[in-house]
Motif scaffolding. Structure first.
Motif, PDB file in Angstrom:
ATOM      1  N   SER A 157      -4.780  -2.809  -9.370  1.00 21.50           N
ATOM      2  CA  SER A 157      -3.417  -2.657  -8.884  1.00 21.50           C
ATOM      3  C   SER A 157      -3.270  -3.268  -7.496  1.00 21.50           C
ATOM      4  O   SER A 157      -4.243  -3.510  -6.790  1.00 21.50           O
ATOM      5  CB  SER A 157      -3.012  -1.176  -8.860  1.00 21.50           C
ATOM      6  OG  SER A 157      -3.794  -0.489  -7.915  1.00 21.50           O
ATOM      7  N   LYS A 158      -2.041  -3.487  -7.112  1.00 23.67           N
ATOM      8  CA  LYS A 158      -1.742  -4.025  -5.795  1.00 23.67           C
ATOM      9  C   LYS A 158      -2.169  -3.024  -4.730  1.00 23.67           C
ATOM     10  O   LYS A 158      -1.920  -1.832  -4.854  1.00 23.67           O
ATOM     11  CB  LYS A 158      -0.232  -4.280  -5.709  1.00 23.67           C
ATOM     12  CG  LYS A 158       0.198  -4.923  -4.423  1.00 23.67           C
ATOM     13  CD  LYS A 158       1.682  -5.187  -4.452  1.00 23.67           C
ATOM     14  CE  LYS A 158       2.118  -5.744  -3.117  1.00 23.67           C
ATOM     15  NZ  LYS A 158       3.556  -5.943  -3.058  1.00 23.67           N
ATOM     16  N   HIS A 200      -4.448  -8.188   5.067  1.00 23.80           N
ATOM     17  CA  HIS A 200      -3.414  -8.600   4.119  1.00 23.80           C
ATOM     18  C   HIS A 200      -2.167  -8.944   4.919  1.00 23.80           C
ATOM     19  O   HIS A 200      -2.107  -8.720   6.116  1.00 23.80           O
ATOM     20  CB  HIS A 200      -3.089  -7.459   3.140  1.00 23.80           C
ATOM     21  CG  HIS A 200      -4.269  -7.029   2.328  1.00 23.80           C
ATOM     22  ND1 HIS A 200      -4.620  -7.629   1.141  1.00 23.80           N
ATOM     23  CD2 HIS A 200      -5.187  -6.051   2.540  1.00 23.80           C
ATOM     24  CE1 HIS A 200      -5.697  -7.034   0.661  1.00 23.80           C
ATOM     25  NE2 HIS A 200      -6.059  -6.075   1.497  1.00 23.80           N
ATOM     26  N   ASP A 202      -5.351  -2.326   3.729  1.00 23.44           N
ATOM     27  CA  ASP A 202      -5.371  -1.486   2.533  1.00 23.44           C
ATOM     28  C   ASP A 202      -5.817  -0.065   2.903  1.00 23.44           C
ATOM     29  O   ASP A 202      -6.883   0.126   3.489  1.00 23.44           O
ATOM     30  CB  ASP A 202      -6.335  -2.103   1.527  1.00 23.44           C
ATOM     31  CG  ASP A 202      -6.391  -1.371   0.205  1.00 23.44           C
ATOM     32  OD1 ASP A 202      -5.773  -0.304   0.060  1.00 23.44           O
ATOM     33  OD2 ASP A 202      -7.067  -1.890  -0.713  1.00 23.44           O
TER      34      ASP A 202
END
Length: 99
Positions: free
Chosen positions: A43-44, A76, A85
């Motif tokens: 998943s993202k 990111h 993240d």
């Protein structure tokens, strides 16, 4: 899809048979998903800006940037907006690799 084959929608935009707690655009009870709507490692990533990453880890923003430059964290986002993240931050904390 014809008008007759589409499920009826309520005033909130949900299909009539979708439970209130289910995420919009998915059907409740689909196989392979987990609670909370995450689908696992593919998943993202759930990312947060540098300021919130530092707050979550109890360090300065400079420390977050330093960890990213040393390869401890993956950066990111775009050239003007760094994001990190959350799961990677928490894993770093669990491993005890924070300063």
């Amino acid at each position: 899809m014809t008008e007759q084959s589409r499920p009826a929608e309520t005033a909130t935009g949900r299909s009539a048979g979708t439970p209130v707690g289910a995420p919009t655009g998915t059907s409740a009870g689909t196989a392979g998903g987990t609670a909370g709507g995450t689908a696992g490692a593919t998943s993202k990533p759930r990312t947060v800006p540098t300021e919130l990453a530092a707050l979550a880890m109890g360090v300065t923003q400079a420390t977050i940037r330093k960890w990213a430059s040393r390869g401890k964290l993956t950066r990111h986002g775009g050239p003007r907006r760094a994001e990190y993240d959350l799961d990677e931050l928490f894993a770093l904390a669990r491993r005890g690799e924070i300063e």
